[in-house]
Design a protein around this motif. Structure first.
Motif, PDB file in Angstrom:
ATOM      1  N   LYS A   1       0.828  -1.204   0.000  1.00 24.96           N
ATOM      2  CA  LYS A   1       0.000   0.000   0.000  1.00 24.96           C
ATOM      3  C   LYS A   1       0.864   1.256   0.000  1.00 24.96           C
ATOM      4  CE  LYS A   1      -3.913  -2.050   2.504  1.00 24.96           C
ATOM      5  NZ  LYS A   1      -4.826  -1.987   1.340  1.00 24.96           N
ATOM      6  N   VAL A   2       0.261   2.349  -0.419  1.00 29.48           N
ATOM      7  CA  VAL A   2       0.840   3.680  -0.237  1.00 29.48           C
ATOM      8  C   VAL A   2       0.543   4.098   1.195  1.00 29.48           C
ATOM      9  CG1 VAL A   2       0.703   6.104  -0.928  1.00 29.48           C
ATOM     10  CG2 VAL A   2       0.571   4.304  -2.660  1.00 29.48           C
ATOM     11  N   ILE A   3       1.587   4.373   1.969  1.00 26.64           N
ATOM     12  CA  ILE A   3       1.355   4.699   3.385  1.00 26.64           C
ATOM     13  C   ILE A   3       1.696   6.146   3.732  1.00 26.64           C
ATOM     14  CG2 ILE A   3       1.641   2.326   4.166  1.00 26.64           C
ATOM     15  CD1 ILE A   3       4.479   3.102   5.056  1.00 26.64           C
ATOM     16  N   ARG A   4       2.317   6.863   2.808  1.00 28.69           N
ATOM     17  CA  ARG A   4       2.587   8.279   3.062  1.00 28.69           C
ATOM     18  C   ARG A   4       2.766   8.997   1.734  1.00 28.69           C
ATOM     19  NH1 ARG A   4       6.861   9.833   7.607  1.00 28.69           N
ATOM     20  NH2 ARG A   4       5.101   8.992   8.801  1.00 28.69           N
ATOM     21  N   VAL A   5       2.203  10.192   1.647  1.00 30.21           N
ATOM     22  CA  VAL A   5       2.427  11.070   0.507  1.00 30.21           C
ATOM     23  C   VAL A   5       3.357  12.175   0.977  1.00 30.21           C
ATOM     24  CG1 VAL A   5       1.381  12.637  -1.164  1.00 30.21           C
ATOM     25  CG2 VAL A   5       0.175  10.546  -0.490  1.00 30.21           C
ATOM     26  N   GLN A   6       4.539  12.245   0.378  1.00 34.06           N
ATOM     27  CA  GLN A   6       5.532  13.218   0.819  1.00 34.06           C
ATOM     28  C   GLN A   6       5.100  14.636   0.451  1.00 34.06           C
ATOM     29  OE1 GLN A   6       8.043  12.497   2.711  1.00 34.06           O
ATOM     30  NE2 GLN A   6       7.959  10.259   2.556  1.00 34.06           N
ATOM     31  N   GLY A   7       5.237  15.543   1.415  1.00 33.57           N
ATOM     32  CA  GLY A   7       4.915  16.944   1.167  1.00 33.57           C
ATOM     33  C   GLY A   7       3.441  17.215   1.018  1.00 33.57           C
ATOM     34  N   SER A   8       2.590  16.315   1.511  1.00 32.12           N
ATOM     35  CA  SER A   8       1.151  16.493   1.350  1.00 32.12           C
ATOM     36  C   SER A   8       0.425  15.923   2.557  1.00 32.12           C
ATOM     37  CB  SER A   8       0.660  15.799   0.078  1.00 32.12           C
ATOM     38  OG  SER A   8      -0.746  15.746   0.032  1.00 32.12           O
ATOM     39  N   ILE A   9      -0.823  16.311   2.726  1.00 35.20           N
ATOM     40  CA  ILE A   9      -1.618  15.769   3.819  1.00 35.20           C
ATOM     41  C   ILE A   9      -2.213  14.419   3.447  1.00 35.20           C
ATOM     42  CG2 ILE A   9      -2.179  18.014   4.799  1.00 35.20           C
ATOM     43  CD1 ILE A   9      -4.889  17.853   3.374  1.00 35.20           C
ATOM     44  N   GLY A  10      -1.975  13.972   2.224  1.00 32.58           N
ATOM     45  CA  GLY A  10      -2.467  12.637   1.917  1.00 32.58           C
ATOM     46  C   GLY A  10      -2.899  12.377   0.494  1.00 32.58           C
ATOM     47  N   THR A  11      -2.696  13.317  -0.426  1.00 31.47           N
ATOM     48  CA  THR A  11      -3.125  13.115  -1.807  1.00 31.47           C
ATOM     49  C   THR A  11      -1.950  13.309  -2.752  1.00 31.47           C
ATOM     50  OG1 THR A  11      -5.361  13.886  -1.306  1.00 31.47           O
ATOM     51  CG2 THR A  11      -4.712  13.862  -3.607  1.00 31.47           C
ATOM     52  N   ALA A  12      -1.726  12.319  -3.633  1.00 38.09           N
ATOM     53  CA  ALA A  12      -0.627  12.378  -4.591  1.00 38.09           C
ATOM     54  C   ALA A  12      -1.175  12.496  -6.000  1.00 38.09           C
ATOM     55  CB  ALA A  12       0.244  11.128  -4.473  1.00 38.09           C
ATOM     56  N   ALA A  13      -0.321  13.016  -6.904  1.00 40.13           N
ATOM     57  CA  ALA A  13      -0.662  13.139  -8.319  1.00 40.13           C
ATOM     58  C   ALA A  13       0.598  12.893  -9.130  1.00 40.13           C
ATOM     59  CB  ALA A  13      -1.244  14.517  -8.599  1.00 40.13           C
ATOM     60  N   LEU A  14       0.520  13.111 -10.428  1.00 39.66           N
ATOM     61  CA  LEU A  14       1.672  12.937 -11.305  1.00 39.66           C
ATOM     62  C   LEU A  14       2.870  13.727 -10.763  1.00 39.66           C
ATOM     63  CD1 LEU A  14       2.975  12.049 -14.016  1.00 39.66           C
ATOM     64  CD2 LEU A  14       2.044  14.146 -15.006  1.00 39.66           C
ATOM     65  N   GLY A  15       4.018  13.047 -10.622  1.00 43.70           N
ATOM     66  CA  GLY A  15       5.231  13.701 -10.142  1.00 43.70           C
ATOM     67  C   GLY A  15       5.400  13.675  -8.638  1.00 43.70           C
ATOM     68  N   SER A  16       4.425  13.175  -7.887  1.00 49.59           N
ATOM     69  CA  SER A  16       4.542  13.098  -6.432  1.00 49.59           C
ATOM     70  C   SER A  16       5.452  11.941  -6.014  1.00 49.59           C
ATOM     71  CB  SER A  16       3.165  12.898  -5.792  1.00 49.59           C
ATOM     72  OG  SER A  16       2.333  14.004  -5.999  1.00 49.59           O
ATOM     73  N   VAL A  17       6.016  12.067  -4.823  1.00 49.97           N
ATOM     74  CA  VAL A  17       6.787  10.986  -4.205  1.00 49.97           C
ATOM     75  C   VAL A  17       5.974  10.415  -3.053  1.00 49.97           C
ATOM     76  CG1 VAL A  17       8.870  10.412  -2.894  1.00 49.97           C
ATOM     77  CG2 VAL A  17       9.020  11.939  -4.870  1.00 49.97           C
ATOM     78  N   VAL A  18       5.878   9.088  -3.005  1.00 49.32           N
ATOM     79  CA  VAL A  18       5.101   8.423  -1.958  1.00 49.32           C
ATOM     80  C   VAL A  18       5.964   7.359  -1.296  1.00 49.32           C
ATOM     81  CG1 VAL A  18       2.894   8.829  -3.106  1.00 49.32           C
ATOM     82  CG2 VAL A  18       4.163   6.735  -3.601  1.00 49.32           C
ATOM     83  N   THR A  19       5.592   6.994  -0.076  1.00 47.78           N
ATOM     84  CA  THR A  19       6.250   5.899   0.632  1.00 47.78           C
ATOM     85  C   THR A  19       5.368   4.663   0.557  1.00 47.78           C
ATOM     86  OG1 THR A  19       7.252   7.466   2.179  1.00 47.78           O
ATOM     87  CG2 THR A  19       7.279   5.151   2.805  1.00 47.78           C
TER      88      THR A  19
ATOM     89  N   GLU B   1      -4.906   9.107 -12.857  1.00 49.51           N
ATOM     90  CA  GLU B   1      -6.182   9.535 -13.425  1.00 49.51           C
ATOM     91  C   GLU B   1      -7.053  10.211 -12.373  1.00 49.51           C
ATOM     92  OE1 GLU B   1      -4.990   6.212 -14.221  1.00 49.51           O
ATOM     93  OE2 GLU B   1      -4.107   7.343 -15.878  1.00 49.51           O
ATOM     94  N   LEU B   2      -6.843   9.840 -11.109  1.00 48.82           N
ATOM     95  CA  LEU B   2      -7.551  10.427  -9.981  1.00 48.82           C
ATOM     96  C   LEU B   2      -6.550  10.696  -8.868  1.00 48.82           C
ATOM     97  CD1 LEU B   2     -10.669   8.040  -9.836  1.00 48.82           C
ATOM     98  CD2 LEU B   2     -10.665  10.424 -10.617  1.00 48.82           C
ATOM     99  N   PRO B   3      -6.878  11.558  -7.899  1.00 50.18           N
ATOM    100  CA  PRO B   3      -5.975  11.764  -6.769  1.00 50.18           C
ATOM    101  C   PRO B   3      -5.678  10.447  -6.056  1.00 50.18           C
ATOM    102  CG  PRO B   3      -7.688  13.435  -6.797  1.00 50.18           C
ATOM    103  CD  PRO B   3      -8.071  12.426  -7.827  1.00 50.18           C
ATOM    104  N   ILE B   4      -4.426  10.249  -5.699  1.00 49.14           N
ATOM    105  CA  ILE B   4      -3.987   9.018  -5.034  1.00 49.14           C
ATOM    106  C   ILE B   4      -3.875   9.292  -3.539  1.00 49.14           C
ATOM    107  CG2 ILE B   4      -2.120   7.327  -4.871  1.00 49.14           C
ATOM    108  CD1 ILE B   4      -1.452   8.133  -7.831  1.00 49.14           C
ATOM    109  N   LYS B   5      -4.602   8.519  -2.759  1.00 47.56           N
ATOM    110  CA  LYS B   5      -4.664   8.745  -1.327  1.00 47.56           C
ATOM    111  C   LYS B   5      -3.878   7.687  -0.566  1.00 47.56           C
ATOM    112  CE  LYS B   5      -9.309  10.750  -1.739  1.00 47.56           C
ATOM    113  NZ  LYS B   5     -10.725  10.651  -1.311  1.00 47.56           N
ATOM    114  N   VAL B   6      -3.515   8.030   0.669  1.00 44.84           N
ATOM    115  CA  VAL B   6      -2.896   7.054   1.564  1.00 44.84           C
ATOM    116  C   VAL B   6      -3.839   5.865   1.707  1.00 44.84           C
ATOM    117  CG1 VAL B   6      -2.223   6.634   3.961  1.00 44.84           C
ATOM    118  CG2 VAL B   6      -1.517   8.743   2.823  1.00 44.84           C
ATOM    119  N   GLY B   7      -3.285   4.663   1.597  1.00 41.80           N
ATOM    120  CA  GLY B   7      -4.094   3.457   1.661  1.00 41.80           C
ATOM    121  C   GLY B   7      -4.350   2.844   0.299  1.00 41.80           C
ATOM    122  N   ALA B   8      -3.978   3.551  -0.786  1.00 40.51           N
ATOM    123  CA  ALA B   8      -4.149   2.993  -2.133  1.00 40.51           C
ATOM    124  C   ALA B   8      -3.318   1.721  -2.261  1.00 40.51           C
ATOM    125  CB  ALA B   8      -3.733   4.018  -3.181  1.00 40.51           C
ATOM    126  N   ASN B   9      -3.820   0.763  -3.030  1.00 42.55           N
ATOM    127  CA  ASN B   9      -3.174  -0.549  -3.156  1.00 42.55           C
ATOM    128  C   ASN B   9      -2.189  -0.576  -4.315  1.00 42.55           C
ATOM    129  OD1 ASN B   9      -4.828  -1.823  -1.081  1.00 42.55           O
ATOM    130  ND2 ASN B   9      -6.508  -1.664  -2.540  1.00 42.55           N
TER     131      ASN B   9
END
Length: 384
Positions: free
Chosen positions: A289-307, A368-376
């Motif tokens: 799962k995505v467990i953290r979106v860097q530099g955000s409160i929880g929503t990622a998009a194109l070009g974002s870094v996630v943990t 295609e849509l905002p990516i939230k913490v918990g995405a698989n």
């Protein structure tokens, strides 16, 4: 094959005075090691499918990425390597540079893409088949100009200055206790003081800030830390020691000023790659799962870094590409009044660019849509 110790094991084995400061930043081969090894050909039987508007000729431009170029030609950019006609005469046959002219050719009904070296599609197909009669050529080109798979500027800070380590890894490391002139925050050119053993006058050090810990939940529902995230905020030179207090002169700061509690560690100087190649994900432990979106409160998009909650111990490598699936909505059946969960939806893709023992950093390639913490995370084999 050499045995690789885990982050925690290395901290336990090595003595503090000689090793712990360095190990705190580069513990285990999994911490910050970037894989750029050749990927095995994809296992797909059918040839890659070209986009309907794929160009026959494309001239590489500054700012292009290999992923972007792949998307111009293929419906599935992951299959780039299957159509690429490489030149075995050069050290790294997959490097391409601004100004290179790419041709889309046809070989027995199969698309073949390669660099035009003055011999058109005939030469490209010959190189694809391995029937190369060209003499070795020397090309003087800075490696920094090579087209990367993803935009390195978007991930540079995470490659250089962010690390995930065991929760007890910093227990014995020095930390900032105060600054000159009773300052609360200190910047470049200012003096700070660190408490703790192991610092030597005349040596350069990095100053790190601890971020929000990664946590898990026990059987009783209580959260406990499983890892710490460090971000480098400054570099400094130790000028003198007095008992267990060391004076440090700040030489650079990165996005943040230095404050009390920041950790002082040796300089970590990674060798940044210029290319990442997609590799197979057959052996990755599933259900990540995505467990953290860097530099955000929880929503990622194109070009974002996630943990991601998958790391080297789960089989994850740099270059792995995952589809991202959003859990389906839970709705009420209008007839039976049952609560039903709708199927998940594919909403994007990401590529892993840095791995740790239990975690990884990923770069969002599409959304295609905002990516939230918990995405698989979905492996390509499950996505086909």
């Amino acid at each position: 094959m050499k045995k690789v110790l885990t982050d925690t094991a290395i901290f336990r084995v090595l003595g503090f005075k000689q090793h712990v400061l360095a190990v705190a930043v580069c513990a285990s081969l999994g911490l910050g090691m970037i894989a750029t090894a050749e990927a095995a050909p994809a296992r797909n039987v059918n040839p890659p499918v070209l986009k309907a508007d794929a160009p026959n000729v494309y001239v590489v431009k500054k700012g292009d990425t290999l992923w972007d170029i792949s998307k111009r030609f293929l419906k599935n950019p992951l299959r780039w390597r299957e159509i690429w006609a490489s030149n075995k005469h050069v050290k790294n046959p997959h490097w391409i540079f601004p100004g290179d002219r790419l041709l889309m050719c046809d070989y027995q009904g199969r698309p073949i893409l390669g660099k035009d070296e003055g011999d058109g599609c005939a030469g490209i197909i010959s190189r694809y088949l391995g029937d190369q009669k060209l003499q070795p050529q020397v090309r003087l080109e800075s490696l920094n100009n090579a087209i990367p798979v993803i935009a390195l500027d978007d991930i540079k800070n995470f490659l250089e200055r962010s690390h995930i380590i065991a929760p007890n890894a910093l227990d014995a490391t020095p930390y900032i206790i105060g600054a000159a002139d009773q300052r609360v925050l200190a910047a470049k050119g200012q003096t700070v003081y660190a408490r703790g053993a192991g610092l030597e006058a005349g040596q350069r050090y990095a100053i790190y800030r601890e971020g929000e810990p990664y946590t898990a939940t026990d059987a009783k529902g209580r959260k406990y830390p499983v890892a710490l995230e460090l971000t480098q905020v400054a570099t400094a030179i130790a000028s003198k020691n007095s008992d267990d207090i060391t004076t440090l002169e700040i030489t650079d700061t990165f996005s943040y000023e230095v404050r009390r509690g920041d950790r002082v560690l040796p300089i970590y100087d990674p060798m940044l790659p210029t290319l990442f190649y997609p590799v197979e994900t057959d052996n990755v432990v599933k259900d990540g799962k995505v467990i953290r979106v860097q530099g955000s409160i929880g929503t990622a998009a194109l070009g974002s870094v996630v943990t991601l909650d998958r790391g080297s111990q789960h089989g994850v490598q740099s270059g792995h590409v995952f589809s991202i699936s959003q859990q389906g909505e839970i709705v009420t059946d209008p007839k039976t009044k049952e609560r039903i969960q709708l199927p998940g939806q594919r909403i994007g893709q990401l590529m892993v660019f840095k791995t740790f023992d239990q975690f990884s950093y990923g770069y969002v390639l599409s959304s295609e849509l905002p990516i939230k913490v918990g995405a698989n995370l979905v492996t390509p084999s499950d996505d086909e």
